[in-house]
Motif scaffolding. Structure first.
Motif, PDB file in Angstrom:
ATOM      1  N   MET A  26       0.815  -1.197   0.000  1.00 59.25           N
ATOM      2  CA  MET A  26       0.000   0.000   0.000  1.00 59.25           C
ATOM      3  C   MET A  26       0.862   1.266   0.000  1.00 59.25           C
ATOM      4  O   MET A  26       0.548   2.246  -0.647  1.00 59.25           O
ATOM      5  CB  MET A  26      -0.934  -0.002   1.218  1.00 59.25           C
ATOM      6  CG  MET A  26      -2.017  -1.063   1.156  1.00 59.25           C
ATOM      7  SD  MET A  26      -3.064  -0.893  -0.307  1.00 59.25           S
ATOM      8  CE  MET A  26      -4.312  -2.123   0.026  1.00 59.25           C
ATOM      9  N   THR A  62     -11.096  -3.998   3.202  1.00 56.47           N
ATOM     10  CA  THR A  62     -11.340  -3.578   4.584  1.00 56.47           C
ATOM     11  C   THR A  62     -12.772  -3.818   5.041  1.00 56.47           C
ATOM     12  O   THR A  62     -13.128  -3.435   6.155  1.00 56.47           O
ATOM     13  CB  THR A  62     -11.016  -2.082   4.749  1.00 56.47           C
ATOM     14  OG1 THR A  62     -11.943  -1.312   3.964  1.00 56.47           O
ATOM     15  CG2 THR A  62      -9.588  -1.775   4.319  1.00 56.47           C
ATOM     16  N   GLU A 112      -9.368   2.344   1.909  1.00 57.36           N
ATOM     17  CA  GLU A 112      -7.906   2.396   1.905  1.00 57.36           C
ATOM     18  C   GLU A 112      -7.428   3.456   0.915  1.00 57.36           C
ATOM     19  O   GLU A 112      -7.875   3.499  -0.233  1.00 57.36           O
ATOM     20  CB  GLU A 112      -7.343   1.021   1.538  1.00 57.36           C
ATOM     21  CG  GLU A 112      -5.848   0.965   1.351  1.00 57.36           C
ATOM     22  CD  GLU A 112      -5.104   1.351   2.617  1.00 57.36           C
ATOM     23  OE1 GLU A 112      -4.249   2.254   2.526  1.00 57.36           O
ATOM     24  OE2 GLU A 112      -5.370   0.758   3.677  1.00 57.36           O
ATOM     25  N   CYS A 123      -6.146   2.188  -2.491  1.00 60.47           N
ATOM     26  CA  CYS A 123      -6.847   1.044  -3.096  1.00 60.47           C
ATOM     27  C   CYS A 123      -7.912   1.516  -4.086  1.00 60.47           C
ATOM     28  O   CYS A 123      -8.712   2.405  -3.775  1.00 60.47           O
ATOM     29  CB  CYS A 123      -7.485   0.194  -2.002  1.00 60.47           C
ATOM     30  SG  CYS A 123      -8.427  -1.217  -2.640  1.00 60.47           S
ATOM     31  N   ILE A 131     -11.244   6.446   7.697  1.00 64.94           N
ATOM     32  CA  ILE A 131     -10.375   5.736   8.633  1.00 64.94           C
ATOM     33  C   ILE A 131     -10.429   6.382  10.011  1.00 64.94           C
ATOM     34  O   ILE A 131     -10.295   5.710  11.033  1.00 64.94           O
ATOM     35  CB  ILE A 131      -8.925   5.673   8.099  1.00 64.94           C
ATOM     36  CG1 ILE A 131      -8.110   4.681   8.928  1.00 64.94           C
ATOM     37  CG2 ILE A 131      -8.278   7.049   8.057  1.00 64.94           C
ATOM     38  CD1 ILE A 131      -6.743   4.379   8.353  1.00 64.94           C
TER      39      ILE A 131
END
Length: 539
Positions: free
Chosen positions: A42, A386, A414, A417, A509
């Motif tokens: 990542m 996730t 993410e 992503c 997040i």
């Protein structure tokens, strides 16, 4: 070709395509090499893609192709396979249902594995009934609803239905059950049982380490089990009564070159052909054969002891037999197809400005276009590493039921992503690059603080969790220091968090990692999303 050979070819084909479907289902996830080295992969901002052709079964699905074309007015790359299936149907009939469809194969196995129906009951259950017209009403509903801008094919399309059921209900259910089981083994004082807990390493490539769960997964699972159970009442109940794809292929199979020839003089009325018929297509001599219902399983041809049945190719000049769809079924389907888009708009002005909790995946098209394209298949939800992408319940109203939304309490988007857009079979979620997502940036919403729940704001307690996890550079969450009155009147200097809306992408997040349980102190709303010019925060 001998009947035995045809039967074995069909069984081999069914087994192959079912195994292929299950393999692609398992592979629709974050690639294992990235799972093993997740952080480094990542951080390098590499393009994360699934190399397996996981959209294959959606691309060969004529109903997915047709409804996407009608509602979205868009030709989608890869859907030429669906046209090939229609061409094959014109030649061989509903061979897709009998040889390829993985959902049909599952129904076939359940229907005839230790059937609960006795001989006489099975004979009557396999005769044509008026209930078989229901699937044509559903097809008309789906097509006319698509024509008026609401694509609901995914609710009943067999490929979408099966993928959604397995990906969002069956696999998570089994995964969580296995997690509990191996957890019990690991906590055992018996050494052999403790060692058996390492069996978890054998199943995680299928179920994953995180053991996902999905909103409305229990509804999807119960519906799936009910549909499967109905096969014990009437063989291949779904295929005969409910499947809109089967209805579409049935219309084309009326022009099929492959026909069943019956020799009434040889028939002894043993009724074996009817009792083994998969589609209730009336194969028994003396009764009109129904090509639109025939699944080309060749069981009747194989079981007839007198060779009174035979499949042959007829010339194009022969009379074609279209299915009896029923006037009431057609009118009912037409009324429903016209009404559903209208009723869908009564949930609020969802086509113009999204609900605050309706956070679409990055790369999603505008809401109006999204509802025209999305097949509610669950592929983006399965691929999300996730577990953030979940099926909607009430967030998008009736029109958007089971379409994807991000639940930040389940996961988060993410930062690097872009898997969801790369796996979407109908471009409801556009494929974007990592660079495009970060540098544009593409916003899916914006974060805001609930100061009544935030520890620094309400509890005078230091907390910097949200700022620590914020992935943007510079960070969208920053602090300013202020003196506040603490317990006992003592003056404390506390860092109070703020959100810079010009930098926030709504990844969630911060909400996911917030230490305040239940209802986090920082939450993401859809306002500020890049895909809409109207759903913006008025500054």
């Amino acid at each position: 070709m001998k009947s035995k050979h045809l039967i074995w070819i069909r069984r081999t084909s069914q087994a192959f395509f079912l195994c292929l479907f299950l393999f692609l289902l398992v592979e629709s996830r974050l690639p294992l090499n990235i799972v093993v080295d997740y952080t480094q992969s990542m951080e390098e901002s590499q393009e994360i893609r699934i190399e397996k052709p996981i959209t294959f079964f959606f691309q060969i699905d004529p109903l997915v192709w047709l409804t996407s074309l009608i509602s979205g007015h868009l030709w989608i790359k890869g859907f030429a396979w669906a046209m090939a299936v229609l061409a094959m149907t014109l030649l061989l009939g509903r061979v897709f249902c009998g040889f390829i469809c993985p959902f049909g194969t599952i129904h076939h196995m359940i229907s005839y594995f230790k059937s609960s129906l006795k001989e006489k009951q099975l004979f009557h259950a396999n005769r044509k009934t008026a209930s078989q017209k229901i699937k044509y009403a559903i097809l008309v509903t789906v097509l006319f609803s698509s024509l008026f801008g609401l694509n609901i094919a995914g609710w009943m399309d067999p490929i979408s239905f099966l993928f959604r059921s397995l990906a969002l209900a069956v696999i998570p259910g089994l995964g969580n059950g296995l997690a509990e089981f191996f957890g019990l083994l690991a906590g055992s004082d018996i050494k052999i049982l403790n060692l058996m807990s390492y069996g978890e390493m054998l199943v995680w490539p299928v179920f994953g380490f995180d053991f996902k769960s999905f909103q409305t997964g229990w509804i999807i699972g119960i519906l799936f089990l009910v549909i499967l159970f109905l096969n014990r009442v009437r063989p291949r109940f779904w295929c005969r009564t409910l499947c809109p794809l089967g209805a579409l292929l049935g219309l084309f199979s009326g022009f099929s070159r492959l026909r069943l020839d019956k020799d009434l003089a040889k028939c002894t009325q043993c009724r074996k052909c009817v009792m083994t018929c998969q589609g209730a297509a009336e194969p028994i001599p003396g009764v009109d054969w129904q090509p639109a219902e025939c699944l080309t399983c060749f069981n009747c041809f194989d079981t007839c002891p007198e060779n009174a049945l035979k499949f042959t190719f007829h010339r194009p000049g022969k009379e074609r037999k279209l299915p009896d769809m029923g006037r009431r079924a057609l009118l009912g389907g037409l009324a429903a197809g016209v009404s559903l888009p209208f009723f869908g708009s009564l949930d609020g002005n969802i086509h113009a400005v999204s609900h605050a909790n309706l956070i679409r995946p990055p790369g999603s098209v505008t809401e109006n276009e999204f509802l025209k394209r999305c097949q509610r298949c669950g592929l983006c939800m399965k691929a999300c590493p996730t577990n953030a992408i979940n099926p909607t319940f009430t967030e998008a109203g009736m029109a958007g039921f089971w379409t994807p939304t991000l639940l930040m309490t389940h996961g988060y988007c993410e930062h690097t992503c872009t898997l969801c857009g790369s796996v979407c079979p109908t471009q409801a979620i556009q494929e974007i690059s990592t660079t495009q997502k970060i540098e544009t940036p593409i916003r899916i919403g914006s974060a805001h603080f609930d100061r009544g729940r935030c520890l620094p704001w309400s509890g005078n307690t230091p907390c910097i969790v949200c700022e620590e996890h914020c992935p943007t550079s510079p960070k969208a969450i920053y602090f300013f220091e202020d003196w506040v009155e603490g317990p006992g009147g003592k003056r404390l200097k506390v860092k109070l968090p703020q959100v810079d809306l010009t930098r926030c992408t709504g990844c969630g997040i911060c909400e996911n990692k917030c230490p305040i349980r239940g209802k986090p102190a920082i939450r993401v709303i859809s306002a500020g999303e890049s895909r809409s010019t109207r759903n913006q925060i008025m500054l």
